[in-house]
Motif scaffolding. Structure first.
Motif, short mmCIF file in Angstrom:
data_model
loop_
_atom_site.label_atom_id
_atom_site.label_comp_id
_atom_site.label_asym_id
_atom_site.label_seq_id
_atom_site.Cartn_x
_atom_site.Cartn_y
_atom_site.Cartn_z
N ILE A 191 0.87 -1.16 0.00
CA ILE A 191 0.00 0.00 0.00
C ILE A 191 0.91 1.22 0.00
N ASP B 267 -2.16 -0.49 -3.73
CA ASP B 267 -3.21 0.46 -3.44
C ASP B 267 -2.57 1.80 -3.14
N LEU C 102 -3.46 9.26 -1.30
CA LEU C 102 -2.90 10.61 -1.33
C LEU C 102 -2.85 11.11 0.10
N PRO D 118 -2.28 6.98 8.68
CA PRO D 118 -3.66 6.69 9.09
C PRO D 118 -4.05 5.22 9.02
N PHE D 119 -3.30 4.37 9.71
CA PHE D 119 -3.66 2.95 9.71
C PHE D 119 -3.81 2.45 11.13
N ARG D 120 -4.59 1.38 11.27
CA ARG D 120 -4.80 0.89 12.63
C ARG D 120 -3.56 0.15 13.11
N THR E 71 -0.82 -3.07 11.56
CA THR E 71 -1.29 -3.41 10.22
C THR E 71 -0.22 -4.07 9.36
N LEU F 112 -9.38 -4.72 1.17
CA LEU F 112 -8.33 -5.04 2.15
C LEU F 112 -7.85 -3.79 2.88
N THR F 113 -7.58 -2.74 2.10
CA THR F 113 -7.06 -1.51 2.68
C THR F 113 -8.07 -0.87 3.63
N ASN G 291 -9.99 -2.22 5.54
CA ASN G 291 -10.02 -2.90 6.83
C ASN G 291 -8.86 -2.46 7.73
N TYR G 292 -7.94 -1.72 7.17
CA TYR G 292 -6.78 -1.28 7.96
C TYR G 292 -6.76 0.21 8.19
N ILE G 293 -7.45 0.94 7.32
CA ILE G 293 -7.31 2.39 7.38
C ILE G 293 -8.24 2.99 8.44
N THR G 294 -7.77 4.03 9.09
CA THR G 294 -8.62 4.72 10.08
C THR G 294 -8.68 6.20 9.73
N ALA H 91 -7.82 9.97 9.91
CA ALA H 91 -6.51 10.57 10.18
C ALA H 91 -6.60 11.74 11.15
N PHE I 111 -13.42 3.66 13.36
CA PHE I 111 -13.09 2.50 12.54
C PHE I 111 -14.25 1.52 12.53
N GLU J 268 -9.78 -7.38 10.99
CA GLU J 268 -10.88 -7.18 11.93
C GLU J 268 -12.14 -7.74 11.28
N ALA K 57 -7.72 7.38 -2.53
CA ALA K 57 -8.39 8.15 -1.48
C ALA K 57 -7.52 9.33 -1.10
N PHE L 122 -6.30 11.58 1.64
CA PHE L 122 -6.21 11.68 3.10
C PHE L 122 -5.46 12.91 3.56
#
Lengths: 272, 124
Positions: free
Chosen positions: A73, A93, A96, A104-106, A109, B4-5, B7-10, B12, B23, B52, B115, B117
């Motif tokens: 990513i 993936d 921007l 910004p990821f949990r 990850t 997939l992404t 499920n990981y992105i939150t 910002a 989330f 998750e 996306a 961000f």
């Protein structure tokens, strides 16, 4: 050659024409590819992993990650660079985003993170309401969080000077990373600097640290500066010698220093 | 943007870091495409523990995929399951639309699968 970092902010510098130029140059392509390979070599990943590519640009580094069977990513601040990446049909993936605003990821990850020629941009604060220190700490804190325990990150970067180099490594250590620097071709024009970061110790990497995995590689010299106490090398010098040494040092720095005489460093009589 | 992404992105935004509503981000006006990609079994097995599951079920349902089991498949996965997961997680992509944070309602636009961000400085 002037540094792009000194020219304009990254989102403006890498405009449509610069992004095309960057991606179509075969010289840049081959340098990027070899640096990404070096990053992967340092990461020493066991299997198909999920990798974060920071400053992925047009996906030159992503291509190599693909070749090795990883999924990635990528995030980049330049919309033009990402547009080129879209044209080139990269499989990763794209996002921007500004790395100086955090990741910004949990938590937990990614297996690993790579970055090729990007992190030095963090040392520039482009507007008055942000600072380089703030951007660096947000980036490294975010990166630390987003990697899994035992995860690793290899960041190749071009520091402008010694100050930037210590600023970046300092910020990484402050965020909690175990950090090491690898220098390829030191003291030459092709000098490349890799910051190798590890998160905690756990999983299959327990007890292994980056020095060990680097030691296995050929042509790498390890300079381990950990546990190096404060060495008092000037033990036994007299008070006068000490003063002379300090004066000498200041003179070399170009400061105004009183000239030496027979009275320099001499004790005053009590009678005075 | 791959499922997939998401499920990981939150979110910002700084204030959302501690909120559980941030989330997963929810899709709005999402337009989907399927892109055929090579199946990498090892990769699916590697990332599955880090997914998750309830969030994935929720995201998938909002996009119209309701065939997922309600609990995460454990142990040895059969081939069909891996294939299904690959199709959903890697091959299904959101090409345009919005991602909305459940906490601060900030909208992240998705344009051509990318996306945005970037945040204004006061939200960081």
């Amino acid at each position: 050659m002037s540094r792009p970092e000194d020219t304009a902010p990254p989102d403006l510098f890498y405009d449509d024409s610069e992004a095309k130029k960057y991606t179509s140059s075969s010289r840049i392509q081959s340098i990027q590819a070899s640096m990404t390979r070096r990053c992967l070599e340092l990461l020493d990943l066991p299997n198909s992993s999920l990798i974060l590519d920071i400053g992925c640009g047009s996906g030159l580094s992503g291509e190599i990650l693909d070749e090795e069977g990883h999924t990635w990513i990528g995030m980049d601040i330049s919309a033009s660079m990402l547009a080129v990446a879209l044209d080139r049909d990269t499989t990763g993936d794209l996002l921007l985003a500004d790395m100086g605003q955090g990741i910004p990821f949990r938590p937990g990850t990614f297996d690993a993170a790579v970055s090729v020629s990007a992190v030095q941009w963090l040392c520039n604060a482009e507007s008055s309401d942000v600072t380089a220190q703030g951007r660096l700490s947000r980036f490294f804190d975010g990166l630390y969080m987003s990697l899994k325990r035992g995860g690793k990150a290899v960041l190749q970067f071009y520091p402008k000077n010694e100050l930037q180099r210590t600023m970046i490594t300092g910020a990484a250590v402050k965020a909690g990373f175990g950090a090491g620097l690898l220098e390829d071709d030191p003291e030459t024009k092709n000098q490349k600097l890799y910051l190798v970061l590890t998160v905690g110790s756990g999983g299959e990497l327990a007890g292994k640290d980056i020095t060990e995995s680097v030691r296995k590689m050929e042509g790498v010299e390890v300079i381990d500066q950990r546990g190096r106490g404060v060495v008092r090398k000037n033990k036994g010098e007299t008070a006068k010698e000490w003063i002379m040494r300090k004066k000498d040092r200041d003179r070399k720095k170009g400061k105004v220093v009183k000239k030496d005489s027979k009275y320099t460093g001499r004790k005053r009589r009590i009678a005075f | 943007m791959k499922i997939l992404t998401t499920n990981y992105i939150t979110c910002a935004v700084k204030a959302c870091k501690t909120s559980s509503n941030a989330f997963p981000l929810q899709f709005r006006d999402a337009e989907l495409v399927q892109e055929e990609l090579e199946l990498n079994e090892e990769f699916i097995k590697n990332i599955l523990p880090r997914i998750e599951w309830p969030a994935l079920v929720q995201t998938a349902a909002s996009l119209g995929f309701t065939t997922l089991p309600s609990t995460k498949p454990e142990g040895d996965l059969d081939e069909q399951m891996i294939k299904d997961l690959h199709t959903l997680l890697v091959e299904t992509q959101v090409i345009s639309g919005k991602l909305v944070c459940g906490n601060c309602q900030h909208e992240y636009n998705i344009h051509q699968g990318i996306a945005n961000f970037l945040l204004p400085n006061h939200l960081v």
